[in-house]
Enzyme design. Structure first.
Site, PDB file in Angstrom:
ATOM      1  N   ARG A   1      -2.071  15.295  12.945  1.00 45.82           N
ATOM      2  CA  ARG A   1      -0.897  14.635  12.429  1.00 45.82           C
ATOM      3  C   ARG A   1      -0.186  15.948  11.639  1.00 45.82           C
ATOM      4  O   ARG A   1      -0.521  16.348  10.531  1.00 45.82           O
ATOM      5  CB  ARG A   1      -1.292  13.623  11.248  1.00 45.82           C
ATOM      6  CG  ARG A   1      -1.919  12.403  11.745  1.00 45.82           C
ATOM      7  CD  ARG A   1      -0.968  11.398  12.412  1.00 45.82           C
ATOM      8  NE  ARG A   1       0.051  11.042  11.388  1.00 45.82           N
ATOM      9  CZ  ARG A   1      -0.273   9.755  10.467  1.00 45.82           C
ATOM     10  NH1 ARG A   1      -1.519   9.305  10.850  1.00 45.82           N
ATOM     11  NH2 ARG A   1       0.577   9.162   9.701  1.00 45.82           N
TER      12      ARG A   1
ATOM     13  N   CYS B   1      -5.890   9.106   9.038  1.00 48.32           N
ATOM     14  CA  CYS B   1      -5.850   8.549  10.409  1.00 48.32           C
ATOM     15  C   CYS B   1      -6.150   9.319  11.550  1.00 48.32           C
ATOM     16  O   CYS B   1      -5.699  10.428  11.627  1.00 48.32           O
ATOM     17  CB  CYS B   1      -4.267   8.099  10.442  1.00 48.32           C
ATOM     18  SG  CYS B   1      -3.858   6.628   9.336  1.00 48.32           S
TER      19      CYS B   1
ATOM     20  N   LYS C   1       0.772  -1.074  -0.130  1.00 51.25           N
ATOM     21  CA  LYS C   1       0.083   0.062   0.179  1.00 51.25           C
ATOM     22  C   LYS C   1       1.037   1.355  -0.011  1.00 51.25           C
ATOM     23  O   LYS C   1       0.807   1.985  -0.795  1.00 51.25           O
ATOM     24  CB  LYS C   1      -0.992  -0.257   1.241  1.00 51.25           C
ATOM     25  CG  LYS C   1      -1.321   1.375   1.688  1.00 51.25           C
ATOM     26  CD  LYS C   1      -2.309   1.256   2.769  1.00 51.25           C
ATOM     27  CE  LYS C   1      -1.887   1.729   4.099  1.00 51.25           C
ATOM     28  NZ  LYS C   1      -1.499   3.055   4.246  1.00 51.25           N
ATOM     29  N   ASN C   2       1.716   1.276   0.986  1.00 52.43           N
ATOM     30  CA  ASN C   2       2.593   2.547   1.027  1.00 52.43           C
ATOM     31  C   ASN C   2       3.695   2.913   0.173  1.00 52.43           C
ATOM     32  O   ASN C   2       4.518   3.511   0.178  1.00 52.43           O
ATOM     33  CB  ASN C   2       3.210   2.579   2.454  1.00 52.43           C
ATOM     34  CG  ASN C   2       2.125   2.683   3.578  1.00 52.43           C
ATOM     35  OD1 ASN C   2       1.035   3.051   3.168  1.00 52.43           O
ATOM     36  ND2 ASN C   2       2.391   2.292   4.825  1.00 52.43           N
TER      37      ASN C   2
ATOM     38  N   ASP D   1       3.388  -0.241  12.547  1.00 48.71           N
ATOM     39  CA  ASP D   1       1.940  -0.972  11.890  1.00 48.71           C
ATOM     40  C   ASP D   1       1.993  -2.247  12.282  1.00 48.71           C
ATOM     41  O   ASP D   1       0.787  -2.857  12.046  1.00 48.71           O
ATOM     42  CB  ASP D   1       2.137  -0.667  10.259  1.00 48.71           C
ATOM     43  CG  ASP D   1       2.366   0.728   9.880  1.00 48.71           C
ATOM     44  OD1 ASP D   1       2.757   0.935   8.938  1.00 48.71           O
ATOM     45  OD2 ASP D   1       1.947   1.808  10.797  1.00 48.71           O
TER      46      ASP D   1
ATOM     47  N   ARG E   1      -8.646   0.206   3.506  1.00 46.47           N
ATOM     48  CA  ARG E   1      -8.224   1.236   3.409  1.00 46.47           C
ATOM     49  C   ARG E   1      -6.538   0.292   2.951  1.00 46.47           C
ATOM     50  O   ARG E   1      -5.946   0.952   2.206  1.00 46.47           O
ATOM     51  CB  ARG E   1      -7.598   2.154   4.376  1.00 46.47           C
ATOM     52  CG  ARG E   1      -8.599   3.389   4.267  1.00 46.47           C
ATOM     53  CD  ARG E   1      -8.266   4.326   5.477  1.00 46.47           C
ATOM     54  NE  ARG E   1      -6.911   4.702   4.840  1.00 46.47           N
ATOM     55  CZ  ARG E   1      -6.101   5.162   5.917  1.00 46.47           C
ATOM     56  NH1 ARG E   1      -6.492   5.255   7.266  1.00 46.47           N
ATOM     57  NH2 ARG E   1      -4.819   5.789   5.954  1.00 46.47           N
TER      58      ARG E   1
HETATM   59  C1  EPZ Z   1       4.156   6.415   7.235  1.00 46.69           C
HETATM   60  O1  EPZ Z   1       3.329   7.419   7.827  1.00 46.69           O
HETATM   61  C2  EPZ Z   1       3.164   5.322   6.733  1.00 46.69           C
HETATM   62  N1  EPZ Z   1       2.394   5.941   5.807  1.00 46.69           N
HETATM   63  C3  EPZ Z   1       2.640   4.750   7.992  1.00 46.69           C
HETATM   64  O2  EPZ Z   1       1.754   3.777   7.592  1.00 46.69           O
HETATM   65  C4  EPZ Z   1       3.587   4.387   9.055  1.00 46.69           C
HETATM   66  O3  EPZ Z   1       2.933   4.030  10.326  1.00 46.69           O
HETATM   67  C5  EPZ Z   1       4.477   5.486   9.287  1.00 46.69           C
HETATM   68  O4  EPZ Z   1       5.229   5.739   8.185  1.00 46.69           O
HETATM   69  C6  EPZ Z   1       5.687   5.086  10.265  1.00 46.69           C
HETATM   70  O5  EPZ Z   1       6.243   4.046   9.806  1.00 46.69           O
HETATM   71  C7  EPZ Z   1       2.382   5.966   4.594  1.00 46.69           C
HETATM   72  O6  EPZ Z   1       3.631   5.643   4.007  1.00 46.69           O
HETATM   73  C8  EPZ Z   1       1.364   6.708   3.727  1.00 46.69           C
HETATM   74  P1  EPZ Z   1       5.749   9.566   9.755  1.00 46.69           P
HETATM   75  P2  EPZ Z   1       3.935   8.886   7.952  1.00 46.69           P
HETATM   76  O7  EPZ Z   1       5.995  10.931   9.018  1.00 46.69           O
HETATM   77  O8  EPZ Z   1       4.992   9.287   7.002  1.00 46.69           O
HETATM   78  C9  EPZ Z   1       5.608  12.991  13.175  1.00 46.69           C
HETATM   79  C10 EPZ Z   1      -0.362   2.726   7.681  1.00 46.69           C
HETATM   80  O9  EPZ Z   1      -1.146   2.223   8.612  1.00 46.69           O
HETATM   81  N2  EPZ Z   1       5.707  14.046  12.243  1.00 46.69           N
HETATM   82  O10 EPZ Z   1       7.044   8.697   9.506  1.00 46.69           O
HETATM   83  O11 EPZ Z   1       2.818   9.937   8.017  1.00 46.69           O
HETATM   84  C11 EPZ Z   1       4.277  12.119  12.982  1.00 46.69           C
HETATM   85  O12 EPZ Z   1       3.277  12.586  13.905  1.00 46.69           O
HETATM   86  C12 EPZ Z   1       0.259   3.974   7.944  1.00 46.69           C
HETATM   87  O13 EPZ Z   1       0.111   2.336   6.437  1.00 46.69           O
HETATM   88  C13 EPZ Z   1       5.704  15.040  12.635  1.00 46.69           C
HETATM   89  O14 EPZ Z   1       5.852  15.460  13.779  1.00 46.69           O
HETATM   90  O15 EPZ Z   1       4.580   8.997   9.424  1.00 46.69           O
HETATM   91  C14 EPZ Z   1       4.855  10.755  13.928  1.00 46.69           C
HETATM   92  O16 EPZ Z   1       4.775  10.786  15.165  1.00 46.69           O
HETATM   93  C15 EPZ Z   1      -0.025   4.575   9.475  1.00 46.69           C
HETATM   94  N3  EPZ Z   1       5.758  16.153  11.712  1.00 46.69           N
HETATM   95  C16 EPZ Z   1       6.468  10.785  13.447  1.00 46.69           C
HETATM   96  O17 EPZ Z   1       6.774  11.906  13.025  1.00 46.69           O
HETATM   97  C17 EPZ Z   1       5.770  15.959  10.317  1.00 46.69           C
HETATM   98  O18 EPZ Z   1       5.667  17.003   9.657  1.00 46.69           O
HETATM   99  C18 EPZ Z   1       6.622   9.760  12.212  1.00 46.69           C
HETATM  100  O19 EPZ Z   1       5.528   9.834  11.346  1.00 46.69           O
HETATM  101  C19 EPZ Z   1       5.494  14.689   9.871  1.00 46.69           C
HETATM  102  C20 EPZ Z   1       5.562  13.558  10.759  1.00 46.69           C
END
Ligand code: EPZ
Length: 424
Positions: free
Chosen positions: A125, A118, A22-23, A309, A402
């Site tokens: 987020r 989410c 998916k990702n 995840d 999803r």
């Molecule tokens: C990606 O989310 C994946 N989604 C998520 O999968 C996965 O859980 C996550 O990476 C961690 O592996 C996709 O690839 C579409 P992050 P992402 O930015 O990129 C904080 C699923 O179930 N953050 O790595 O959105 C954020 O709040 C989904 O398939 C900021 O603070 O996650 C989190 O605490 C869920 N500011 C941490 O960083 C920002 O600008 C990591 O988030 C961006 C993120």
């Protein structure tokens, strides 16, 4: 409202095939905007998030056509119909943020609302690391009536350090910098396998990216990208989820195909500690009932650590393991809230704080009426329902659709008693 109706306790055995990630797949839709040539992508999993990504691409004027064998062909010729991302779609899924960089890089302006999807993660987020990254590349952001508007006559390469490791943040800056003038260096970059896969694809289109899959990625900007083909890697989270289901059900041999075992080393390490009876093959994992499951603590961590995840499915496994386990969720707020439902099903779980729970197993789970809170909690509650005694009903299965294509159909293929029921 469609829901899953599950009768727990049936023997789980047989073969199940993992879908395209998916990702990985959903990001090819925004990335295809970087070029005016055709991008061919296969296999695209038949899931809501990819459907949303396709809708966004169509809404801004991109073209999507069916190629042979389930492949999709994407093309975004200039000018786009609009550089404004549609609110109703963007609010449905977080990954819509991935459209911002490529539109900005190719068309020098983009407008979008705060991305939704989410409920996990800090309130709203945050997207601070995205906005900071675009600013580092010379873009200007203004906010008006709930919309961000980002403009950049010319993007110029720069160094971007991520204060927190961010997967889509890394992917976003990488796919924006490919058309910037000069060199961009991403530091403290995410290393999830979908990132080197995306970099290799972009390099085949003519980009010059080095270091993807390590904490430092160097992107030497180019003027234009060509067309090409993206082969979607297997979904490591789906593979791990099915392996945990087989381990927790303790009932029969399950062969999980289309797996890259090297993408799940943290899970295999936990299987070794918990005594799960599994065997790795080149592109498969085989799980059989184990004599006994022992509790083992886990801390989620960015790749190659234990994937956040997979924490919800692993928590269900720990309800069936003997002993006490501490589950420490370090990446997302709110990702442990679903364990309240597990407790109502009979699990013995104490929430020590919003990021830590203590599971005391094994415990007998009882079927229940459930509303799926988010994607990964949803699948964990499907696993819990399949191993529980009695019947469960799971609502809000849009969240599960999803990320898992034709889930009920594929789970029935390994003996699960699960039906998708529409309407009241
Ligand atoms: C990606 O989310 C994946 N989604 C998520 O999968 C996965 O859980 C996550 O990476 C961690 O592996 C996709 O690839 C579409 P992050 P992402 O930015 O990129 C904080 C699923 O179930 N953050 O790595 O959105 C954020 O709040 C989904 O398939 C900021 O603070 O996650 C989190 O605490 C869920 N500011 C941490 O960083 C920002 O600008 C990591 O988030 C961006 C993120």
């Amino acid at each position: 409202m469609p829901r899953f109706v599950i009768r727990g306790g049936s023997k789980i055995e047989g073969e199940i095939r993992v879908s395209g990630a998916k990702n990985a797949a959903l990001k090819v839709f925004p990335v295809s905007i970087l070029t005016d040539e055709t991008i061919r992508v296969a296999p695209v999993p038949d899931i809501e998030d990819c459907a949303c990504a396709k809708e966004v691409l169509l809404a801004i004027g991109g073209k999507v056509s069916e190629g042979e064998k389930g492949a999709l062909e994407l093309q975004s010729r200039a000018p786009l119909r609009t550089v404004k991302l549609p609110e109703k779609l963007v609010s449905k899924f977080r990954a819509s943020i991935m459209f911002v960089g490529p539109i900005l890089a190719r068309f020098h302006e983009v407008e979008f609302p705060h991305p939704g999807g989410c409920v996990i993660g800090a309130a709203e987020r945050p997207i601070d690391m995205f906005l900071d990254g675009f600013a580092r590349l010379g873009a200007k952001t203004t906010v008006r009536n709930g919309y961000y508007r980002i403009t950049a006559k010319k993007l110029k390469g720069n160094t971007i350090f991520f204060p927190k490791v961010t997967v889509t943040g890394t992917e976003s800056m990488m796919t924006t910098a490919v058309l910037a003038e000069g060199v961009t260096v991403l530091k403290n970059a995410a290393m999830e396998p979908e990132i080197p896969a995306l970099a290799e694809f972009l390099n085949r289109l003519g980009a010059r990216i080095k270091g993807a899959g390590t904490p430092t990625i160097t992107i030497d900007g180019v003027k234009k990208l060509g067309g090409g083909e993206y082969a979607v890697i297997p979904d490591r989270i789906e593979a791990g989820t099915f392996a945990v289901l087989a381990a927790a059900s303790q009932s029969g041999e399950v062969i999980i195909r289309n797996v890259i075992p090297g993408h799940l080393e943290a899970l295999w390490a936990m299987f070794d500690r918990t005594g799960v009876n599994y065997r790795l093959e080149k592109h498969a994992v085989i799980v059989r009932p184990s004599r006994r499951l022992s509790a083992a603590d886990v801390v989620t961590h960015e790749y190659p650590g234990f994937a956040t995840d997979l924490q919800p499915p692993y928590t269900v496994l720990m309800t069936q393991a003997r002993g006490i386990s501490l589950i420490h969720e370090t990446i997302f707020d709110r990702r442990l809230l679903f364990t309240d439902i597990l407790s109502q099903m009979g699990a013995k779980i104490i929430m020590a704080d919003p990021h830590r729970i203590v599971v005391n197993g094994p415990s007998r789970l009882e079927g229940k009426k459930i509303i799926s809170p988010d994607l990964r909690a949803g699948i964990a509650l499907v696993i819990a329902s399949l191993i529980a005694e009695g019947n469960s009903e799971i609502e809000n299965i849009y969240q599960i659709d999803r990320g898992y294509e034709r889930l009920d159909e594929r789970l029935r293929g390994i003996g699960a008693d699960i039906a998708r029921v529409d309407g009241e």
